[in-house]
Enzyme design. Structure first.
Site, PDB file in Angstrom:
ATOM      1  N   SER A  34      43.803  44.296  30.404  1.00  0.00           N
ATOM      2  CA  SER A  34      43.872  45.524  31.211  1.00  0.00           C
ATOM      3  C   SER A  34      45.237  45.825  31.808  1.00  0.00           C
ATOM      4  O   SER A  34      45.395  46.890  32.429  1.00  0.00           O
ATOM      5  CB  SER A  34      42.828  45.488  32.323  1.00  0.00           C
ATOM      6  OG  SER A  34      41.557  45.642  31.761  1.00  0.00           O
TER       7      SER A  34
ATOM      8  N   ALA B  48      27.508  41.084  27.175  1.00  0.00           N
ATOM      9  CA  ALA B  48      26.514  40.393  27.999  1.00  0.00           C
ATOM     10  C   ALA B  48      26.384  38.941  27.528  1.00  0.00           C
ATOM     11  O   ALA B  48      26.199  38.033  28.322  1.00  0.00           O
ATOM     12  CB  ALA B  48      25.180  41.115  27.921  1.00  0.00           C
TER      13      ALA B  48
ATOM     14  N   ASN C 172      36.088  50.186  31.969  1.00  0.00           N
ATOM     15  CA  ASN C 172      36.992  50.409  30.831  1.00  0.00           C
ATOM     16  C   ASN C 172      36.883  51.826  30.283  1.00  0.00           C
ATOM     17  O   ASN C 172      37.851  52.368  29.745  1.00  0.00           O
ATOM     18  CB  ASN C 172      36.674  49.402  29.714  1.00  0.00           C
ATOM     19  CG  ASN C 172      37.128  48.003  30.069  1.00  0.00           C
ATOM     20  OD1 ASN C 172      38.292  47.789  30.406  1.00  0.00           O
ATOM     21  ND2 ASN C 172      36.217  47.036  30.023  1.00  0.00           N
TER      22      ASN C 172
ATOM     23  N   ARG D 159      47.114  47.807  40.494  1.00  0.00           N
ATOM     24  CA  ARG D 159      46.551  47.034  41.600  1.00  0.00           C
ATOM     25  C   ARG D 159      47.621  46.750  42.646  1.00  0.00           C
ATOM     26  O   ARG D 159      48.806  46.666  42.303  1.00  0.00           O
ATOM     27  CB  ARG D 159      46.015  45.682  41.105  1.00  0.00           C
ATOM     28  CG  ARG D 159      44.834  45.775  40.169  1.00  0.00           C
ATOM     29  CD  ARG D 159      44.304  44.363  39.892  1.00  0.00           C
ATOM     30  NE  ARG D 159      43.277  44.333  38.869  1.00  0.00           N
ATOM     31  CZ  ARG D 159      41.982  44.603  39.078  1.00  0.00           C
ATOM     32  NH1 ARG D 159      41.568  44.937  40.292  1.00  0.00           N
ATOM     33  NH2 ARG D 159      41.108  44.531  38.088  1.00  0.00           N
TER      34      ARG D 159
ATOM     35  N   THR E 103      45.990  42.926  36.407  1.00  0.00           N
ATOM     36  CA  THR E 103      45.471  41.692  35.825  1.00  0.00           C
ATOM     37  C   THR E 103      44.871  42.043  34.477  1.00  0.00           C
ATOM     38  O   THR E 103      44.602  43.221  34.203  1.00  0.00           O
ATOM     39  CB  THR E 103      44.369  41.121  36.733  1.00  0.00           C
ATOM     40  OG1 THR E 103      43.495  42.202  37.097  1.00  0.00           O
ATOM     41  CG2 THR E 103      44.970  40.513  37.995  1.00  0.00           C
ATOM     42  N   GLY E 104      44.632  41.045  33.660  1.00  0.00           N
ATOM     43  CA  GLY E 104      44.013  41.315  32.368  1.00  0.00           C
ATOM     44  C   GLY E 104      43.139  40.159  31.911  1.00  0.00           C
ATOM     45  O   GLY E 104      43.476  38.990  32.124  1.00  0.00           O
TER      46      GLY E 104
HETATM   47  S1  HEL Z   1      37.469  42.966  33.143  1.00  0.00           S
HETATM   48  C1  HEL Z   1      38.550  42.555  34.523  1.00  0.00           C
HETATM   49  C2  HEL Z   1      39.950  42.729  33.925  1.00  0.00           C
HETATM   50  N1  HEL Z   1      39.863  43.784  32.972  1.00  0.00           N
HETATM   51  C3  HEL Z   1      38.534  44.205  32.530  1.00  0.00           C
HETATM   52  C4  HEL Z   1      39.036  44.152  31.109  1.00  0.00           C
HETATM   53  C5  HEL Z   1      40.323  43.683  31.697  1.00  0.00           C
HETATM   54  N2  HEL Z   1      38.478  43.208  30.227  1.00  0.00           N
HETATM   55  C6  HEL Z   1      37.246  43.288  29.725  1.00  0.00           C
HETATM   56  O1  HEL Z   1      36.548  44.257  29.963  1.00  0.00           O
HETATM   57  C7  HEL Z   1      36.794  42.158  28.875  1.00  0.00           C
HETATM   58  C8  HEL Z   1      35.445  41.739  29.339  1.00  0.00           C
HETATM   59  C9  HEL Z   1      34.888  40.589  28.554  1.00  0.00           C
HETATM   60  C10 HEL Z   1      35.701  39.374  28.682  1.00  0.00           C
HETATM   61  C11 HEL Z   1      35.009  38.099  28.262  1.00  0.00           C
HETATM   62  C12 HEL Z   1      36.063  37.016  28.432  1.00  0.00           C
HETATM   63  O2  HEL Z   1      36.111  36.398  29.500  1.00  0.00           O
HETATM   64  O3  HEL Z   1      36.864  36.889  27.514  1.00  0.00           O
HETATM   65  N3  HEL Z   1      33.865  37.845  29.126  1.00  0.00           N
HETATM   66  C13 HEL Z   1      32.613  37.914  28.681  1.00  0.00           C
HETATM   67  O4  HEL Z   1      32.312  38.182  27.537  1.00  0.00           O
HETATM   68  C14 HEL Z   1      31.583  37.595  29.733  1.00  0.00           C
HETATM   69  N4  HEL Z   1      30.232  37.637  29.218  1.00  0.00           N
HETATM   70  C15 HEL Z   1      38.239  43.494  35.662  1.00  0.00           C
HETATM   71  C16 HEL Z   1      38.344  41.100  34.922  1.00  0.00           C
HETATM   72  C17 HEL Z   1      41.032  43.000  34.970  1.00  0.00           C
HETATM   73  O5  HEL Z   1      41.483  42.002  35.540  1.00  0.00           O
HETATM   74  O6  HEL Z   1      41.365  44.147  35.236  1.00  0.00           O
HETATM   75  O7  HEL Z   1      41.258  43.160  31.258  1.00  0.00           O
END
Ligand code: HEL
Length: 412
Positions: free
Chosen positions: A103, A162, A202, A328, A341-342
Site C-alpha cells: 500500500s 479470508a 483497497n 499516514r 505502510t504496506g
Molecule cells: S492491508 C494494511 C496495509 N495495506 C492493506 C493492503 C496494504 N494490503 C492488503 O490488502 C493485503 C491483504 C492480505 C495480506 C495477507 C498477508 O499478510 O500477506 N493477509 C491475509 O491473507 C490474511 N488472511 C492496512 C495492513 C497497510 O499497511 O496500509 O498494503
C-alpha cells in the site's frame, strides 16, 4: 553497522564550505546573514542503528527470513540488513534489494492524482461519477472520500484473503480489470455513508487508479513513470502489472500460512492484479526514501496540494496514528512522520519521512501474515527517527496487531 553507509554528501558539503569562504569586500558583505533554517533531522538525535538492527533481529526471531532498514538523514545514509533475502539460495538480505511495497503504492497514486488536481483536471470534491459515470451506486462519493478512506466502499480483499494461502493462490496469476474489482465491492454494499467514517479499503485506490487512467487516457504505469519515477530518477521502482516478476536484485517474499507449523510459502511471483493502483508497486529502500523525502520536501506537489495530503484525521484510537490523503502520519516519541505502510503477500514495508523530508526511513521484512513481525518492524521508526534504544526492548510476546486493516482480514 553504526557508521553511515555513505558520507559523500556530508563530505561534499564540508568541501563546499571550505572553498566558498566569503572574502569581505564592503560593508554589505560584513552584515550578519540570517541563519539558515535547521532541518528537522538536525534537531533529532542521530539514528540508533544498533537499536534498528536489534529490532530487525527480533523480526527474524519472530519468523521473518530477513529485514532491512535504510535511513537518509540530511544527506547521510545509514543502513542495516539482517537474515536472508532468499532462503532457498541461502542469500543474505542486502540493503539495496527491491521488494513489493504493497500500500505504499497508494501514496504514489495520490501524488499522480494530486498533480491532476493542480492541473485543473480533477476536482477533489466532485463526485466520482463526474469521471466514471455509473461506476458507483452512491452518487455522493467524492474523490476526496476515496483518498481519505471515507467512501464507505467495502474492501473486496476481505473476502478474497479470508483464507490466506488458498486466497493468495487463487489470485496470484489472475489478471483483473479494475472494474471487476470495484464490482466485487459494490456487490457487497456500502459499509457506511460517504464521509461518515474512516474505513481502510483497497477499493478506494482502485477507483483512484481508474480516475487517473480515464482523465489522462494513459495506463497508470505510464503516469507513475512520467510524473514520479523519471523526475526523481527512481531506478529501482517499477509498476509491472500484470507482469509477475520482481526486476533486478530483490528479496524473495515468504507468506506465512494460517495453519501453525506449516512452512512459509514463496509468494514472490504474482500479478498483484488484486491490488493494482492500491498495492502493486515494487521499489527499494533508497528509492522509497527519495520518494517520501521529495514528496514532503515539495518537489512533487505545489504547497496547496501537499497541504491537502497532510490534513489528517485519526485512523485508530491510539491518538498516534492519522490518515490524510493517501498518506499516514505517525506521532513518534520525538517527532511526527509521514508516509505509508504496506502489506503484500511475503512483504511488510514502512516508508516514512519528517515534515520537511530531511530524514527518511524505509524498512522491509520479507514475510507477511505475521502481525507480530509487522509490529516489530514498526519499531525501526522509533529507533531511526528518535535515536532511542527503547525499540530494542520491544515486547517479545506474540500479540494481535492493532491495525486499521479491513475488519475481516486477520493479520495475527
Ligand atoms: S492491508 C494494511 C496495509 N495495506 C492493506 C493492503 C496494504 N494490503 C492488503 O490488502 C493485503 C491483504 C492480505 C495480506 C495477507 C498477508 O499478510 O500477506 N493477509 C491475509 O491473507 C490474511 N488472511 C492496512 C495492513 C497497510 O499497511 O496500509 O498494503
Amino acid at each position: 553497522m553504526r557508521q553511515p553507509l555513505s558520507r559523500r554528501a556530508a563530505v561534499g558539503a564540508a568541501v563546499l564550505a571550505l572553498t566558498a569562504v566569503p572574502v569581505a569586500t564592503d560593508a554589505a558583505a560584513d552584515a550578519p546573514r540570517p541563519a539558515a533554517p535547521r532541518s528537522v533531522a538536525a534537531e533529532l538525535p542521530p539514528p540508533d542503528m544498533r537499536a534498528v538492527q536489534e529490532v530487525l533481529r527480533q523480526a527474524v526471531e519472530q519468523g521473518a527470513p530477513g529485514g532491512l532498514t535504510r535511513v537518509d538523514s540530511d544527506g547521510v545514509v545509514y543502513g542495516t540488513a539482517v537474515g536472508l533475502g532468499d532462503t532457498a539460495a541461502g542469500e543474505r538480505m542486502r540493503i539495496g534489494n527491491r521488494f513489493r511495497v504493497g500500500s505504499v503504492t497508494k501514496t504514489f497514486s495520490t501524488v499522480v492524482l494530486m498533480q491532476l488536481v493542480a492541473e485543473g483536471r480533477v476536482d477533489l470534491d466532485a463526485p466520482v461519477g463526474d469521471h466514471l459515470p455509473g461506476l458507483l451506486p452512491d452518487g455522493r462519493v467524492t474523490v476526496r472520500h476515496l483518498l481519505r478512506h471515507r467512501s464507505g466502499l467495502w474492501d473486496y480483499t476481505n473476502d478474497m484473503f479470508a483464507r490466506t494461502v488458498p486466497g493468495f493462490e487463487a489470485v496470484r496469476d489472475e489478471v483483473f480489470t479494475m472494474e471487476e474489482l470495484v464490482k466485487r465491492s459494490v456487490a457487497h454494499g456500502p459499509t457506511a455513508e460517504p464521509g461518515a467514517a474512516y474505513q481502510y479499503s483497497n477499493t478506494n485506490f482502485v477507483v483512484v487508479g481508474m480516475i487517473i487512467e480515464k482523465v489522462t487516457g494513459n495506463p497508470a504505469a505510464e503516469e507513475y513513470r512520467k510524473r514520479i519515477i523519471e523526475p526523481l530518477d527512481l531506478r529501482h521502482t517499477h509498476y509491472v502489472h500484470p507482469g509477475t516478476t520482481v526486476p533486478g536484485r530483490h528479496s524473495r517474499g515468504y507468506l506465512r500460512p494460517d495453519e501453525a507449523g506449516q512452512p512459509l510459502v514463496d509468494s514472490t511471483e504474482q500479478t498483484v492484479s488484486w491490488g493494482q493502483t492500491a498495492g502493486a508497486m515494487i521499489s527499494n529502500a533508497a528509492d522509497l526514501n527519495r520518494f517520501t523525502s521529495a514528496l514532503l520536501g515539495g518537489e512533487l506537489l505545489a504547497p496547496e496540494q501537499l497541504a491537502e495530503m497532510l490534513a489528517t484525521t485519526p485512523s485508530d484510537s491510539t491518538g498516534k496514528r492519522f490518515y490524510g490523503l493517501g498518506l499516514r502520519r505517525y506521532d513518534l516519541s520525538c517527532v511526527s512522520v509521514y508516509g505509508h505502510t504496506g502489506t503484500v503477500q511475503g512483504y511488510y514495508t514502512y516508508a516514512f519521512t519528517t515534515r520537511d523530508g530531511s530524514r527518511s526511513v524505509a524498512s522491509s521484512a520479507n514475510t507477511s501474515n505475521n502481525g507480530t513481525v509487522n509490529t516489530t518492524l514498526g519499531g525501526t521508526l522509533e529507533a531511526a527517527f528518535c535515536g532511542t534504544d527503547r525499540a530494542a526492548a520491544v515486547d517479545r510476546t506474540p500479540k494481535t496487531l492493532r491495525e486499521d486493516i479491513a475488519p475481516n482480514v486477520r493479520t495475527r
